[in-house]
Design a protein around this motif. Structure first.
Motif, PDB file in Angstrom:
ATOM      1  N   THR A   1     -14.789 -36.110 -16.255  1.00 49.12           N
ATOM      2  CA  THR A   1     -14.889 -34.809 -15.576  1.00 49.12           C
ATOM      3  C   THR A   1     -14.276 -33.710 -16.437  1.00 49.12           C
ATOM      4  N   HIS A   2     -13.176 -34.034 -17.135  1.00 53.19           N
ATOM      5  CA  HIS A   2     -12.563 -33.051 -18.025  1.00 53.19           C
ATOM      6  C   HIS A   2     -13.498 -32.722 -19.191  1.00 53.19           C
ATOM      7  N   LEU A   3     -14.134 -33.754 -19.745  1.00 51.63           N
ATOM      8  CA  LEU A   3     -15.084 -33.514 -20.849  1.00 51.63           C
ATOM      9  C   LEU A   3     -16.276 -32.693 -20.361  1.00 51.63           C
ATOM     10  N   LEU A   4     -16.735 -32.981 -19.149  1.00 52.63           N
ATOM     11  CA  LEU A   4     -17.878 -32.254 -18.600  1.00 52.63           C
ATOM     12  C   LEU A   4     -17.543 -30.775 -18.413  1.00 52.63           C
ATOM     13  N   GLN A   5     -16.365 -30.486 -17.881  1.00 53.17           N
ATOM     14  CA  GLN A   5     -15.992 -29.084 -17.702  1.00 53.17           C
ATOM     15  C   GLN A   5     -15.900 -28.370 -19.060  1.00 53.17           C
ATOM     16  N   GLN A   6     -15.332 -29.062 -20.042  1.00 47.74           N
ATOM     17  CA  GLN A   6     -15.237 -28.478 -21.381  1.00 47.74           C
ATOM     18  C   GLN A   6     -16.625 -28.176 -21.941  1.00 47.74           C
ATOM     19  N   ALA A   7     -17.552 -29.126 -21.777  1.00 47.56           N
ATOM     20  CA  ALA A   7     -18.907 -28.940 -22.293  1.00 47.56           C
ATOM     21  C   ALA A   7     -19.622 -27.803 -21.561  1.00 47.56           C
ATOM     22  N   LEU A   8     -19.447 -27.730 -20.254  1.00 51.29           N
ATOM     23  CA  LEU A   8     -20.076 -26.654 -19.479  1.00 51.29           C
ATOM     24  C   LEU A   8     -19.558 -25.288 -19.917  1.00 51.29           C
ATOM     25  N   ARG A   9     -18.254 -25.194 -20.151  1.00 53.25           N
ATOM     26  CA  ARG A   9     -17.668 -23.913 -20.565  1.00 53.25           C
ATOM     27  C   ARG A   9     -18.142 -23.516 -21.969  1.00 53.25           C
ATOM     28  N   GLU A  10     -18.347 -24.523 -22.837  1.00 52.03           N
ATOM     29  CA  GLU A  10     -18.832 -24.234 -24.189  1.00 52.03           C
ATOM     30  C   GLU A  10     -20.294 -23.790 -24.177  1.00 52.03           C
ATOM     31  N   ILE A  11     -21.121 -24.413 -23.337  1.00 54.41           N
ATOM     32  CA  ILE A  11     -22.567 -24.235 -23.417  1.00 54.41           C
ATOM     33  C   ILE A  11     -23.111 -23.246 -22.381  1.00 54.41           C
ATOM     34  N   VAL A  12     -22.610 -23.331 -21.136  1.00 53.43           N
ATOM     35  CA  VAL A  12     -23.123 -22.471 -20.069  1.00 53.43           C
ATOM     36  C   VAL A  12     -22.339 -21.170 -19.980  1.00 53.43           C
ATOM     37  N   GLY A  13     -21.010 -21.247 -20.173  1.00 49.23           N
ATOM     38  CA  GLY A  13     -20.214 -20.022 -20.121  1.00 49.23           C
ATOM     39  C   GLY A  13     -18.782 -20.290 -19.700  1.00 49.23           C
ATOM     40  N   GLU A  14     -17.856 -19.462 -20.191  1.00 53.04           N
ATOM     41  CA  GLU A  14     -16.439 -19.664 -19.899  1.00 53.04           C
ATOM     42  C   GLU A  14     -16.063 -19.284 -18.478  1.00 53.04           C
ATOM     43  N   HIS A  15     -17.009 -18.698 -17.734  1.00 51.05           N
ATOM     44  CA  HIS A  15     -16.734 -18.397 -16.331  1.00 51.05           C
ATOM     45  C   HIS A  15     -16.729 -19.655 -15.475  1.00 51.05           C
ATOM     46  N   ILE A  16     -17.249 -20.746 -16.012  1.00 51.74           N
ATOM     47  CA  ILE A  16     -17.311 -22.002 -15.251  1.00 51.74           C
ATOM     48  C   ILE A  16     -15.902 -22.400 -14.840  1.00 51.74           C
ATOM     49  N   GLY A  17     -15.741 -22.663 -13.551  1.00 57.60           N
ATOM     50  CA  GLY A  17     -14.451 -23.118 -13.045  1.00 57.60           C
ATOM     51  C   GLY A  17     -14.659 -24.196 -11.998  1.00 57.60           C
ATOM     52  N   GLN A  18     -13.755 -25.143 -11.960  1.00 55.99           N
ATOM     53  CA  GLN A  18     -13.886 -26.239 -11.012  1.00 55.99           C
ATOM     54  C   GLN A  18     -13.776 -25.741  -9.582  1.00 55.99           C
ATOM     55  N   ALA A  19     -14.700 -26.199  -8.729  1.00 63.06           N
ATOM     56  CA  ALA A  19     -14.681 -25.825  -7.318  1.00 63.06           C
ATOM     57  C   ALA A  19     -14.542 -27.056  -6.435  1.00 63.06           C
ATOM     58  N   GLY A  20     -14.271 -28.198  -7.036  1.00 64.00           N
ATOM     59  CA  GLY A  20     -14.127 -29.439  -6.279  1.00 64.00           C
ATOM     60  C   GLY A  20     -14.578 -30.610  -7.122  1.00 64.00           C
ATOM     61  N   SER A  21     -14.216 -31.814  -6.706  1.00 67.28           N
ATOM     62  CA  SER A  21     -14.655 -32.991  -7.451  1.00 67.28           C
ATOM     63  C   SER A  21     -14.470 -34.237  -6.607  1.00 67.28           C
ATOM     64  N   PHE A  22     -15.167 -35.283  -7.002  1.00 69.47           N
ATOM     65  CA  PHE A  22     -14.949 -36.625  -6.460  1.00 69.47           C
ATOM     66  C   PHE A  22     -14.967 -37.563  -7.641  1.00 69.47           C
ATOM     67  N   VAL A  23     -13.918 -38.379  -7.759  1.00 67.54           N
ATOM     68  CA  VAL A  23     -13.828 -39.342  -8.851  1.00 67.54           C
ATOM     69  C   VAL A  23     -13.630 -40.720  -8.255  1.00 67.54           C
ATOM     70  N   GLY A  24     -14.650 -41.548  -8.354  1.00 64.99           N
ATOM     71  CA  GLY A  24     -14.589 -42.901  -7.820  1.00 64.99           C
ATOM     72  C   GLY A  24     -14.917 -43.929  -8.880  1.00 64.99           C
ATOM     73  N   PRO A  25     -14.973 -45.190  -8.504  1.00 69.96           N
ATOM     74  CA  PRO A  25     -15.261 -46.241  -9.491  1.00 69.96           C
ATOM     75  C   PRO A  25     -16.738 -46.338  -9.866  1.00 69.96           C
ATOM     76  N   ASP A  26     -17.646 -45.852  -8.987  1.00 75.26           N
ATOM     77  CA  ASP A  26     -19.073 -46.033  -9.224  1.00 75.26           C
ATOM     78  C   ASP A  26     -19.751 -44.801  -9.819  1.00 75.26           C
ATOM     79  N   TYR A  27     -19.198 -43.616  -9.581  1.00 82.85           N
ATOM     80  CA  TYR A  27     -19.755 -42.390 -10.137  1.00 82.85           C
ATOM     81  C   TYR A  27     -18.735 -41.280  -9.958  1.00 82.85           C
ATOM     82  N   PHE A  28     -19.036 -40.123 -10.514  1.00 84.56           N
ATOM     83  CA  PHE A  28     -18.210 -38.957 -10.229  1.00 84.56           C
ATOM     84  C   PHE A  28     -19.115 -37.758 -10.004  1.00 84.56           C
ATOM     85  N   ARG A  29     -18.606 -36.793  -9.272  1.00 85.67           N
ATOM     86  CA  ARG A  29     -19.317 -35.527  -9.124  1.00 85.67           C
ATOM     87  C   ARG A  29     -18.355 -34.391  -9.441  1.00 85.67           C
TER      88      ARG A  29
END
Length: 886
Positions: A568-596
């Motif tokens: 999830t940390h890598l995903l946020q970093q990639a989103l901020r690099e590619i989509v824009g630095e305005h990207i900010g986390q608004a929630g998350s779910f981290v489980g053993p089978d997937y994450f959102r």
């Protein structure tokens, strides 16, 4: 003295007197779910006056506050007075079972007269009517004459609680006499008067009671001090301004507004300017915390605030979007104490502009609805617009009641204000009930008892997955039981544990707790209170008793969770690099089978951007970056650019996760040691979950491998069925989809021709009802497209009449109502007819006066519905123009 100097001087003054300097909490209360927004400086500390563990007994802060709802709301006064605001900053010093009235009064007087350098002869104070102690302290410490110490009642000088329950007590307020030119001229004018002469700028609250939701008060476990001084009001006094809007906190914003709307004059223009300057500050701060405009909860409050500012912009002849252009001015003024605003500036501007554009359409629709209501009233010979219609225009369409009133007067109509107030009161009751529903589940009393009885649990799960521990308590059905037998569900408190408790979006650990006498299968781990970690599960062997135990986390499950969390940390970093630095986390779910991962963004992420994001995440995984953990101060972490999730509460010391020297986030979760341990990551889906909030779902490691295998098998099966290679699949599917569409169109045209061929027979079924030709016909197997194509031809052949055509397709009923122009002028309305007939087929509908459509889930009731058409037309013609939904 500028505003930043005031903040620093205040905090330094109390730091020298042994106070812990605490950073501002979020505007979304992190520790009080009964509040909409943080409304006072004491909100983050409420628990410290009761029985919560104390890290300090004295504190000082500059707290961001917002008062736009509930009993503390100042919204209606914003712009009308020179001192009220929706958003403001509160300077406060606090004591938790430490000093009390004497020190609070002594330090307040010293700061006011020596640090702020306010003239003593212009200072007044008020005290609670029965508080003789405070009266005498002011007389002795400040040397104030008795006639400048005013006794006031509970309405003015008893404060709290903030929210539905909490600490409260008598208070004493400090006033500044601004002179007769600001007064009302009344002989009895003094502190407590509503005029602008005596400015209350510092409230010293003496919390000594705790008020329950029922209103009952009990003595506080720790009486203390809670003071609150408005930064804006103090700035007014020390900067010699005539209003808060003349200070350095507002002047740059008003200057920018003046460039957009230069021709402002008169009181109405000044009020509009002040409302806009106030509201844009509130919007900038709250939107920066990812509270996005919506139709419910806090987002609804933000949307109403934004629309109120836009409405006042109309008074300055500002027709198009303009608020978003003021955001940089707010950020420039506030960036030093709140550097996070710089990161969110562009994001906030995009949100505000999008909302402004939407509201422009709303105003147009509101005027159209109001015109329809006015036309219907005049036909009935009535003069008053029903209050519930006024409320509906406001609540449903965002059309302000004041504007409704203005338009009504132009049309010679009045407003049923009592009816409006009744509808508004009902909405407020619903709103209060909804806010109570925001509260988290009540913490069970047994957890509070355990927190008092035992030291905080020592969490060892960052370093190890198995620890030897002692069972301190075994709970069953919310009570201490001492033991639990095989097959029974129980909760266990250990002195130390390797189990991670659910927090920050990461699920709690599972595993087993073994003792010499029995074992508990742990199915979940929670942290109901700070320092308390509860292991939930079922006894699977023997009997569980207090004493020695071994806590073993499910190792493989934890590893999967760690892979997903670091991803999830890598995903946020990639989103901020590619989509824009305005990207900010608004929630998350981290489980053993997937994450959102939920994030702030106002449009769908394109397929190309998603592909680049996924590639970047996997590039960071392959580079096998180290994942480092640092414990440092919150200020130091922010200086290093660490991202924080605004829904979380952070202490003075924080835990920062740094990945590869690029990604830095404040995080309490568990992670891999190096990114290479993640293996691979695949993005599964991207979607919208709310206005301005997107969601990405993804998998990592073995779960990603399993997903890839499943996808490959499906691809092979599809290719085998079509006898083609994978490369040939996309063009073949595109060709098949085109062929299917052509066939569907061909079938649809055949149905239309068949229906048209029988049109003459259908027209002959028309009957005359009260002088009006009425046709109600079942076309048979026909969807909305077929019915629409027939409607205009039927109207043409009827010449003058009303037609209701129905059909069924795909297990659903469809109907269309058409009214010829002469009958529309006579007062008939297709939208009302369609709405009523739709009820009989289990659906809903509406539309224009000349053409409307409806659908329902009961095609078997079409015959019954069509039989009722003549009677429905008779009823609808008597109330045409009302309740026209489009």
């Amino acid at each position: 003295m500028n505003s930043q100097t005031i903040r620093k001087t205040f905090l330094d003054f109390f730091a020298e007197r042994g106070h812990a300097v605490c950073p501002s909490d979020s505007l979304v209360p992190s520790s009080d779910p009964t509040l909409i927004f943080t409304s006072a400086g004491m909100v983050p500390f409420k628990a410290l006056w009761t029985d919560a563990p104390l890290q300090f007994t004295r504190a000082a802060s500059v707290q961001k506050c917002l008062r736009v709802g509930g009993k503390d709301s100042d919204l209606e006064n914003v712009g009308r007075t020179l001192r009220h605001h929706s958003f403001f900053e509160m300077l406060g010093n606090f004591s938790f079972g430490d000093y009390f009235k004497r020190e609070a009064i002594e330090w307040a007087w010293e700061f006011t007269t020596r640090m702020a350098n306010l003239p003593k002869d212009l200072l007044w104070v008020s005290v609670f009517a029965d508080d003789n102690e405070a009266f005498e302290l002011w007389r002795k410490i400040a040397g104030l004459p008795e006639d400048r110490i005013v006794r006031l009642g509970e309405k003015d000088n008893f404060w709290g609680p903030a929210g539905l329950s909490g600490p409260c007590g008598p208070c004493s307020e400090i006033y500044f006499d601004r002179g007769e030119k600001f007064g009302c001229g009344k002989a009895e004018c003094r502190p407590g008067c509503d005029c602008e002469r005596y400015l209350e700028f510092w409230n010293l609250v003496f919390p000594q009671f705790y008020q329950e939701e029922s209103g009952r008060r009990r003595d506080l476990e720790r009486r203390g001090i809670d003071t609150g001084m408005g930064l804006e009001r103090l700035a007014l006094l020390v900067q010699g301004a005539e209003s808060n809007y003349g200070t350095d906190l507002f002047l740059p914003i008003l200057s920018e507004l003046g460039k957009i709307a230069p021709d402002v004059s008169g009181p109405a223009g000044r009020e509009a300017e002040h409302v806009i300057a106030d509201h844009i500050r509130a919007l900038t701060f709250v939107l920066a915390e990812n509270v996005l405009p919506s139709n419910e909860g806090r987002g609804y409050v933000m949307r109403r605030l934004l629309r109120r500012a836009v409405r006042f912009g109309r008074k300055l002849s500002l027709e198009g979007p303009f608020l978003y252009r003021l955001v940089p001015a707010v950020v420039e003024v506030m960036k030093e104490p709140y550097p996070e605003l710089l990161e969110s500036r562009e994001h906030v501007q995009r949100i505000i502009r999008a909302e402004e554009e939407r509201f422009g359409d709303t105003l147009t629709l509101g005027l159209e609805k109001l015109g329809q209501i006015a036309q219907a009233l005049k036909k009935r010979g009535e003069q008053a617009i029903p209050g519930r219609d006024v409320f509906k225009l406001s609540d449903t369409y965002g059309f302000p009641p004041e504007l409704t009133d203005e338009v009504a007067r132009e049309k010679g109509l009045e407003i049923d204000w009592p009816g409006f107030e009744e509808a508004l009161a009902e909405q407020k009751d619903r709103g209060r009930a909804a806010w109570k529903g925001l509260a988290e589940e009540e913490v069970l009393p047994v957890y509070h008892q355990l927190a008092k009885k035992h030291s905080p649990v020592d969490f060892r799960g960052y370093e190890r997955l198995a620890v030897r521990a002692r069972i301190l308590a075994i709970l069953r059905d919310g009570e201490e039981a001492g033991r639990a037998k095989k097959g029974e569900e129980a909760e266990v408190l250990l002195d130390q544990t390797s189990f991670y408790a659910e927090a920050g979006g990461q699920v709690g650990d599972t595993g087993v707790i073994r003792t010499p006498s029995g074992s508990l299968e742990v199915t979940g781990t929670i942290r109901p209170l700070e320092g308390i970690i509860i292991h939930r599960g079922k006894v699977v062997e023997g009997e569980l008793r207090e004493g020695e135990a071994e806590a073993l986390v499910d190792r493989e499950r934890r590893r999967r969770i760690e892979r997903h969390h670091t991803a999830t940390h890598l995903l946020q970093q990639a989103l901020r690099e590619i989509v824009g630095e305005h990207i900010g986390q608004a929630g998350s779910f981290v489980g053993p089978d997937y994450f959102r991962f939920d994030f702030s963004h106002f449009e769908a992420v394109s397929a190309g951007e998603l592909a680049r994001v996924e590639a970047r995440v996997n590039e960071m995984i392959r580079e096998d970056w180290p994942v480092n953990v640092f414990h440092l101060s919150l200020d130091a972490a922010r200086r290093q650019g660490a991202l924080a999730f605004f829904g979380e509460k952070y202490g003075e010391k924080v835990r920062m996760i740094e990945v590869g020297g690029l990604s830095r986030e404040l995080c309490g979760g568990t992670h891999v040691r190096r990114t290479g341990e993640i293996g691979v990551s695949f993005l599964l889906a991207e979607s919208s979950i709310a206005s301005g909030v997107r969601r990405i779902e993804a998998v990592c490691g073995d779960r990603a491998f399993e997903n890839a295998v499943k996808t490959r098998q499906l691809l092979q099966k599809a290719c085998g069925f079509l006898k083609i290679s994978p490369e040939e699949l996309p063009p073949r599917l595109e060709k098949l989809a085109g062929r299917i569409k052509d066939l569907e169109n061909e079938i649809g045209n055949l149905k239309k021709r068949k229906a048209a061929d029988g049109l003459a027979d259908i027209i002959e079924r028309a009957k005359t009802v009260s002088g009006v030709k009425v046709l109600a016909a079942d076309i048979g197997e026909a969807g909305m497209s077929t019915l629409r194509s027939l409607a205009d031809e039927v109207k043409g052949r009827l010449g003058s009449g009303i037609a209701v055509l129905a059909g069924a397709e795909g297990g659903k009923a469809f109907l269309i109502a058409a009214v010829t122009p002469d009958l529309v002028q006579a007062g008939h309305h297709a939208g009302n007819i369609a709405k009523e007939v739709a009820k009989l087929i289990g659906g809903s509908g509406g539309g224009r006066a000349d053409l409307a459509q409806a659908g329902g889930k009961s095609p078997e009731k079409i015959k019954e519905a069509l039989a009722a058409v003549p009677a429905i037309i008779g009823r609808c013609s008597n109330k045409s123009g009302e309740d026209k939904e489009t």
